[in-house]
Design a protein around this motif. Structure first.
Motif, PDB file in Angstrom:
ATOM      1  N   TRP A  57     -13.097  16.344  -9.040  1.00 31.80           N
ATOM      2  CA  TRP A  57     -13.941  16.561  -8.110  1.00 31.80           C
ATOM      3  C   TRP A  57     -14.497  14.848  -7.482  1.00 31.80           C
ATOM      4  N   TRP A  58     -14.652  14.236  -8.681  1.00 33.17           N
ATOM      5  CA  TRP A  58     -15.299  12.712  -8.498  1.00 33.17           C
ATOM      6  C   TRP A  58     -14.259  11.989  -7.715  1.00 33.17           C
ATOM      7  N   GLY A  59     -12.956  12.286  -8.172  1.00 27.75           N
ATOM      8  CA  GLY A  59     -11.704  11.276  -7.722  1.00 27.75           C
ATOM      9  C   GLY A  59     -11.324  11.923  -6.098  1.00 27.75           C
ATOM     10  N   THR A  60     -12.041  12.714  -5.674  1.00 28.70           N
ATOM     11  CA  THR A  60     -11.567  13.241  -4.247  1.00 28.70           C
ATOM     12  C   THR A  60     -12.664  12.834  -3.311  1.00 28.70           C
ATOM     13  N   GLN A  61     -13.863  12.279  -3.824  1.00 32.75           N
ATOM     14  CA  GLN A  61     -15.139  12.112  -3.038  1.00 32.75           C
ATOM     15  C   GLN A  61     -14.817  10.538  -2.382  1.00 32.75           C
ATOM     16  N   PRO A  62     -15.057  10.854  -0.874  1.00 31.84           N
ATOM     17  CA  PRO A  62     -14.777   9.618  -0.130  1.00 31.84           C
ATOM     18  C   PRO A  62     -15.657   8.228  -0.682  1.00 31.84           C
ATOM     19  N   ILE A  63     -15.229   7.233  -0.410  1.00 35.63           N
ATOM     20  CA  ILE A  63     -16.007   5.917  -0.915  1.00 35.63           C
ATOM     21  C   ILE A  63     -16.357   5.338   0.650  1.00 35.63           C
ATOM     22  N   GLY A  64     -17.432   5.066   0.649  1.00 37.50           N
ATOM     23  CA  GLY A  64     -18.152   4.655   1.785  1.00 37.50           C
ATOM     24  C   GLY A  64     -17.786   3.077   2.007  1.00 37.50           C
ATOM     25  N   ASP A  65     -18.760   2.149   2.531  1.00 34.92           N
ATOM     26  CA  ASP A  65     -18.287   0.859   2.666  1.00 34.92           C
ATOM     27  C   ASP A  65     -18.106   0.260   1.019  1.00 34.92           C
ATOM     28  N   VAL A  66     -17.370  -0.911   0.906  1.00 37.86           N
ATOM     29  CA  VAL A  66     -16.993  -1.553  -0.278  1.00 37.86           C
ATOM     30  C   VAL A  66     -17.644  -2.775  -0.334  1.00 37.86           C
ATOM     31  N   THR A  67     -18.510  -3.112  -1.178  1.00 39.21           N
ATOM     32  CA  THR A  67     -18.998  -4.301  -1.125  1.00 39.21           C
ATOM     33  C   THR A  67     -18.577  -5.348  -2.534  1.00 39.21           C
ATOM     34  N   SER A  68     -17.614  -4.622  -3.094  1.00 42.65           N
ATOM     35  CA  SER A  68     -17.396  -5.588  -4.410  1.00 42.65           C
ATOM     36  C   SER A  68     -15.938  -4.751  -4.712  1.00 42.65           C
ATOM     37  N   PRO A  69     -15.173  -5.110  -5.562  1.00 45.45           N
ATOM     38  CA  PRO A  69     -13.867  -4.631  -5.996  1.00 45.45           C
ATOM     39  C   PRO A  69     -14.235  -3.244  -6.352  1.00 45.45           C
ATOM     40  N   THR A  70     -13.611  -2.173  -5.910  1.00 46.87           N
ATOM     41  CA  THR A  70     -13.751  -0.689  -6.426  1.00 46.87           C
ATOM     42  C   THR A  70     -12.455  -0.093  -6.706  1.00 46.87           C
ATOM     43  N   SER A  71     -12.211   0.495  -7.705  1.00 47.44           N
ATOM     44  CA  SER A  71     -10.991   1.509  -8.084  1.00 47.44           C
ATOM     45  C   SER A  71     -11.285   2.653  -7.393  1.00 47.44           C
ATOM     46  N   ALA A  72     -10.297   2.999  -6.605  1.00 47.96           N
ATOM     47  CA  ALA A  72     -10.155   4.412  -5.866  1.00 47.96           C
ATOM     48  C   ALA A  72      -8.951   5.168  -6.124  1.00 47.96           C
ATOM     49  N   THR A  73      -9.113   6.342  -5.980  1.00 46.14           N
ATOM     50  CA  THR A  73      -7.800   7.050  -5.903  1.00 46.14           C
ATOM     51  C   THR A  73      -7.178   7.217  -4.427  1.00 46.14           C
ATOM     52  N   ALA A  74      -5.992   7.404  -4.334  1.00 45.31           N
ATOM     53  CA  ALA A  74      -5.414   7.587  -2.905  1.00 45.31           C
ATOM     54  C   ALA A  74      -6.340   8.599  -2.024  1.00 45.31           C
ATOM     55  N   ARG A  75      -6.750   9.703  -2.447  1.00 49.00           N
ATOM     56  CA  ARG A  75      -7.614  10.698  -1.752  1.00 49.00           C
ATOM     57  C   ARG A  75      -8.848  10.117  -1.402  1.00 49.00           C
ATOM     58  N   GLN A  76      -9.379   8.999  -2.019  1.00 48.89           N
ATOM     59  CA  GLN A  76     -10.855   8.402  -1.601  1.00 48.89           C
ATOM     60  C   GLN A  76     -10.621   7.322  -0.650  1.00 48.89           C
ATOM     61  N   VAL A  77      -9.471   6.994  -0.007  1.00 52.03           N
ATOM     62  CA  VAL A  77      -9.406   5.933   0.710  1.00 52.03           C
ATOM     63  C   VAL A  77      -9.509   6.429   2.190  1.00 52.03           C
ATOM     64  N   ARG A  78     -10.195   5.529   3.052  1.00 50.22           N
ATOM     65  CA  ARG A  78     -10.438   5.941   4.309  1.00 50.22           C
ATOM     66  C   ARG A  78     -10.122   4.706   5.193  1.00 50.22           C
ATOM     67  N   ALA A  79      -9.970   4.995   6.629  1.00 50.88           N
ATOM     68  CA  ALA A  79      -9.903   4.100   7.570  1.00 50.88           C
ATOM     69  C   ALA A  79     -11.189   2.935   7.404  1.00 50.88           C
ATOM     70  N   GLY A  80     -10.488   1.709   7.542  1.00 54.44           N
ATOM     71  CA  GLY A  80     -11.480   0.577   7.692  1.00 54.44           C
ATOM     72  C   GLY A  80     -11.566   0.079   6.224  1.00 54.44           C
ATOM     73  N   HIS A  81     -10.863   0.638   5.183  1.00 48.70           N
ATOM     74  CA  HIS A  81     -11.019   0.118   3.896  1.00 48.70           C
ATOM     75  C   HIS A  81      -9.735  -0.723   3.693  1.00 48.70           C
ATOM     76  N   CYS A  82      -9.828  -1.894   2.899  1.00 49.24           N
ATOM     77  CA  CYS A  82      -8.934  -2.929   2.556  1.00 49.24           C
ATOM     78  C   CYS A  82      -8.707  -2.828   1.132  1.00 49.24           C
ATOM     79  N   ILE A  83      -7.127  -2.939   1.144  1.00 43.98           N
ATOM     80  CA  ILE A  83      -6.693  -2.737  -0.399  1.00 43.98           C
ATOM     81  C   ILE A  83      -6.084  -4.143  -0.772  1.00 43.98           C
ATOM     82  N   ARG A  84      -6.453  -4.495  -2.216  1.00 39.05           N
ATOM     83  CA  ARG A  84      -6.165  -5.742  -2.560  1.00 39.05           C
ATOM     84  C   ARG A  84      -4.707  -6.004  -2.738  1.00 39.05           C
ATOM     85  N   ASP A  85      -4.098  -4.903  -3.593  1.00 41.34           N
ATOM     86  CA  ASP A  85      -2.519  -4.851  -3.630  1.00 41.34           C
ATOM     87  C   ASP A  85      -2.220  -3.579  -3.682  1.00 41.34           C
TER      88      ASP A  85
END
Length: 170
Positions: A57-85
């Motif tokens: 459940w935790w791995g499917t919850q969307p992540i809001g604004d990113v203010t520091s490097p944050t690990s996320a699953t593919a299911r948490q990534v949303r439009a407007g996010h930037c991916i380091r690599d």
């Protein structure tokens, strides 16, 4: 045969109110151990299931604004996010999201909800690829479109979102 002089037979003495210790076989000890072991397995199974469900459940919850490097699953990534690599082609487990002002390799431009039904496989990827468009600024900067679609496994878990990503491979 007669006892030697000074020998007293070892007879226990029981004071009034005391009783002789009765040794009874412990017939139910094996059952108690089996019951305890079964109960322990059930409790551990329930705790494991609850923990796994919570982590899922935790791995499917969307992540809001990113203010520091944050690990996320593919299911948490949303439009407007930037991916380091951007990970290599194939299954995407997790990525590191960074503020878009930090150095990054990819930006999520949008998401497309795929229709319910059987897993679309290549058809779903083709539909998402036809939908994924970059703006002129991204194209002029050398970004290329990348599409993430649900895997067969994530589809069975309810994942219906394809992502359109602008990727700059340098």
């Amino acid at each position: 045969m007669q006892a030697p002089a000074g020998y007293y037979p070892q007879q226990p003495y029981y004071a009034p109110g005391w009783t002789q210790a009765q040794t009874q076989p412990q017939r139910h000890r094996g059952r108690k151990i089996a019951l305890f072991a079964t109960l322990a397995v059930v409790v551990l199974g329930v705790l494991g299931t609850v923990t796994a469900a919570g982590l899922y459940w935790w791995g499917t919850q969307p992540i809001g604004d990113v203010t520091s490097p944050t690990s996320a699953t593919a299911r948490q990534v949303r439009a407007g996010h930037c991916i380091r690599d951007l990970p290599a082609d194939g299954s995407v487990g997790s990525v590191t999201l960074v503020p878009c002002s930090d150095d990054h390799e990819a930006e999520v431009l949008g998401s497309l909800r795929l229709d319910d039904g059987p897993w679309p496989g290549d058809d779903g990827a083709a539909e998402a690829a036809a939908w994924c468009e970059m703006d002129n600024d991204h194209a002029a900067a050398g970004y290329r479109p990348v599409v993430w679609t649900p895997s067969r496994q994530s589809w069975t878990q309810g994942d219906r979102v394809a992502l359109c990503i602008a990727w700059l491979d340098d």
